[in-house]
Design an enzyme around this catalytic site. Structure first.
Site, PDB file in Angstrom:
ATOM      1  N   GLU A 240     -43.042  14.110  38.148  1.00 29.03           N
ATOM      2  CA  GLU A 240     -43.029  13.716  36.730  1.00 29.03           C
ATOM      3  C   GLU A 240     -43.399  12.239  36.576  1.00 29.03           C
ATOM      4  O   GLU A 240     -44.040  11.846  35.599  1.00 29.03           O
ATOM      5  CB  GLU A 240     -41.654  14.046  36.113  1.00 29.03           C
ATOM      6  CG  GLU A 240     -41.493  15.552  35.941  1.00 29.03           C
ATOM      7  CD  GLU A 240     -40.065  16.058  36.021  1.00 29.03           C
ATOM      8  OE1 GLU A 240     -39.113  15.271  35.903  1.00 29.03           O
ATOM      9  OE2 GLU A 240     -39.910  17.289  36.215  1.00 29.03           O
TER      10      GLU A 240
ATOM     11  N   SER B 254     -37.387  24.920  41.116  1.00 34.86           N
ATOM     12  CA  SER B 254     -36.755  26.164  40.672  1.00 34.86           C
ATOM     13  C   SER B 254     -35.793  26.760  41.702  1.00 34.86           C
ATOM     14  O   SER B 254     -35.694  27.979  41.849  1.00 34.86           O
ATOM     15  CB  SER B 254     -37.820  27.193  40.266  1.00 34.86           C
ATOM     16  OG  SER B 254     -38.554  26.722  39.147  1.00 34.86           O
TER      17      SER B 254
ATOM     18  N   HIS C 174     -41.536  11.124  42.297  1.00 37.35           N
ATOM     19  CA  HIS C 174     -41.346  12.455  41.700  1.00 37.35           C
ATOM     20  C   HIS C 174     -42.607  12.828  40.915  1.00 37.35           C
ATOM     21  O   HIS C 174     -43.238  11.964  40.303  1.00 37.35           O
ATOM     22  CB  HIS C 174     -40.128  12.439  40.773  1.00 37.35           C
ATOM     23  CG  HIS C 174     -39.730  13.814  40.350  1.00 37.35           C
ATOM     24  ND1 HIS C 174     -40.379  14.487  39.335  1.00 37.35           N
ATOM     25  CD2 HIS C 174     -38.786  14.670  40.829  1.00 37.35           C
ATOM     26  CE1 HIS C 174     -39.835  15.687  39.207  1.00 37.35           C
ATOM     27  NE2 HIS C 174     -38.869  15.819  40.094  1.00 37.35           N
TER      28      HIS C 174
ATOM     29  N   GLU D 232     -41.956  19.143  46.733  1.00 37.18           N
ATOM     30  CA  GLU D 232     -41.781  19.756  45.426  1.00 37.18           C
ATOM     31  C   GLU D 232     -43.138  20.190  44.894  1.00 37.18           C
ATOM     32  O   GLU D 232     -43.865  19.364  44.300  1.00 37.18           O
ATOM     33  CB  GLU D 232     -41.140  18.759  44.448  1.00 37.18           C
ATOM     34  CG  GLU D 232     -39.764  18.306  44.866  1.00 37.18           C
ATOM     35  CD  GLU D 232     -38.906  17.911  43.662  1.00 37.18           C
ATOM     36  OE1 GLU D 232     -37.772  18.386  43.581  1.00 37.18           O
ATOM     37  OE2 GLU D 232     -39.384  17.151  42.797  1.00 37.18           O
TER      38      GLU D 232
ATOM     39  N   LYS E  78     -32.554  14.415  35.983  1.00 39.27           N
ATOM     40  CA  LYS E  78     -33.666  14.045  35.087  1.00 39.27           C
ATOM     41  C   LYS E  78     -33.097  13.394  33.818  1.00 39.27           C
ATOM     42  O   LYS E  78     -32.047  12.746  33.895  1.00 39.27           O
ATOM     43  CB  LYS E  78     -34.528  15.268  34.794  1.00 39.27           C
ATOM     44  CG  LYS E  78     -34.958  15.963  36.092  1.00 39.27           C
ATOM     45  CD  LYS E  78     -36.063  16.953  35.930  1.00 39.27           C
ATOM     46  CE  LYS E  78     -36.403  17.552  37.278  1.00 39.27           C
ATOM     47  NZ  LYS E  78     -37.520  18.491  37.232  1.00 39.27           N
TER      48      LYS E  78
ATOM     49  N   GLY F 181     -39.360  23.391  37.335  1.00 37.78           N
ATOM     50  CA  GLY F 181     -38.958  23.746  35.979  1.00 37.78           C
ATOM     51  C   GLY F 181     -39.649  24.975  35.416  1.00 37.78           C
ATOM     52  O   GLY F 181     -39.574  25.244  34.219  1.00 37.78           O
TER      53      GLY F 181
ATOM     54  N   ASN G 140     -30.979  16.271  40.885  1.00 38.69           N
ATOM     55  CA  ASN G 140     -31.762  15.348  40.054  1.00 38.69           C
ATOM     56  C   ASN G 140     -31.544  15.772  38.605  1.00 38.69           C
ATOM     57  O   ASN G 140     -32.100  16.766  38.153  1.00 38.69           O
ATOM     58  CB  ASN G 140     -33.247  15.432  40.441  1.00 38.69           C
ATOM     59  CG  ASN G 140     -34.127  14.624  39.500  1.00 38.69           C
ATOM     60  OD1 ASN G 140     -33.638  13.877  38.656  1.00 38.69           O
ATOM     61  ND2 ASN G 140     -35.432  14.776  39.647  1.00 38.69           N
TER      62      ASN G 140
HETATM   63  P1  13P Z   1     -36.124  22.310  38.856  1.00 31.23           P
HETATM   64  O1  13P Z   1     -35.077  22.659  39.889  1.00 31.23           O
HETATM   65  O2  13P Z   1     -35.601  22.267  37.471  1.00 31.23           O
HETATM   66  O3  13P Z   1     -37.356  23.167  39.020  1.00 31.23           O
HETATM   67  O4  13P Z   1     -36.599  20.803  39.179  1.00 31.23           O
HETATM   68  C1  13P Z   1     -36.945  20.459  40.470  1.00 31.23           C
HETATM   69  C2  13P Z   1     -37.118  18.995  40.541  1.00 31.23           C
HETATM   70  O5  13P Z   1     -38.062  18.447  40.000  1.00 31.23           O
HETATM   71  C3  13P Z   1     -36.098  18.228  41.245  1.00 31.23           C
HETATM   72  O6  13P Z   1     -36.499  16.908  41.430  1.00 31.23           O
END
Ligand code: 13P
Length: 250
Positions: free
Chosen positions: A96, A211, A94, A166, A11, A172, A9
């Protein structure tokens, strides 16, 4: 045996300049019958990357879609459009999107249904906030997020979907869930779905995200209910992402 899925992903990262070498590196990685690789770039790069992936086994997905099929929804992107440019998958729910853009369980469920209606495989993200974990409410939160989709689309729809666990506190942050914490929630998800349909639950791919890096991926992927990963930051670095793909091959 369930196949492993390694999904990147991206982002809101990338540029035409940076994407080229990253895609090239992913296309050059060894393939394996039991490992699928998927990348989810920002919308504007999908069509170009679809052309680059043509003829390969690497699949393409989007990070979001509209719950509506078409019409006066300025700025939105439909499931049909994503299919049109070559997507097979789309991420829905997601954290976010849920926390920064106010998407609630019902909207996520509607997006899940909209994706499937056009033949996209939704990757449904679920996960608890840190405060919810600390209050011992993790299973309750995950159950609520799952049930919103099941209530709208039914258990049969999970035969054409992927789930990604997640934990919000792991995204992150560099604080990944321990392999045991991931396994606990993945097993909880599978058991909850097995009450409705054991066969669908047994074949469902459940990814872990939060992560994931080359340094922690092997222990996570070794868990019996972890069927791959949804990778954020580490999917932008070819060396990291290729190491994660290698871990999935075993
Ligand atoms: P990170 O791997 O940067 O923690 O992000 C995970 C994520 O949100 C994947 O959709």
């Amino acid at each position: 045996m369930r196949r492993k899925l390694v999904a990147g992903n991206w982002k809101m990262h990338g540029s035409r300049l940076d994407n080229g070498p990253l895609v090239e590196a992913i296309l050059g990685a060894p393939t394996h019958a039991n490992v699928e690789c998927l990348i989810c770039p920002p919308f504007v790069y999908l069509a170009e990357i679809a052309r680059e992936l043509r003829g390969s086994t690497v699949r393409l997905g989007a990070q979001n879609l509209s719950a509506e099929a078409q019409g006066p929804y300025t700025g939105e992107i439909s499931a049909a459009m994503l299919r049109d440019v070559g997507c097979d998958y789309v991420i829905v729910g997601h954290s976010e999107r849920r926390t920064l853009f106010g998407e609630d369980d019902l909207l996520v469920a509607r997006k899940f249904a909209a994706a499937q209606a056009r033949g996209l495989t939704p990757i449904l993200c679920v996960g608890e906030q840190l405060s919810e974990r600390e209050a011992d409410r993790t299973h309750e939160v995950i159950a609520r997020q799952l049930d919103a989709v099941l209530d709208l689309t039914g258990i049969a729809s999970l035969a054409r979907a992927v789930i990604a666990y997640e934990p919000v506190w792991a995204i992150g942050t560099g604080h990944t869930a321990s392999p045991a914490q991931a396994q606990d929630v993945h097993a909880f998800i599978r058991q909850r779905l097995a009450h409705r349909d054991a066969k669908i639950a047994a074949s469902l791919q459940i990814l872990y995200g939060g992560s994931v890096k080359k340094g922690n991926v092997r222990d996570l992927f070794a868990q019996s209910d972890v069927d791959g990963g949804l990778i954020g930051g580490a999917s932008l670095k070819s060396e990291e992402f290729l190491s994660i793909m290698a871990a999935a091959r075993g």
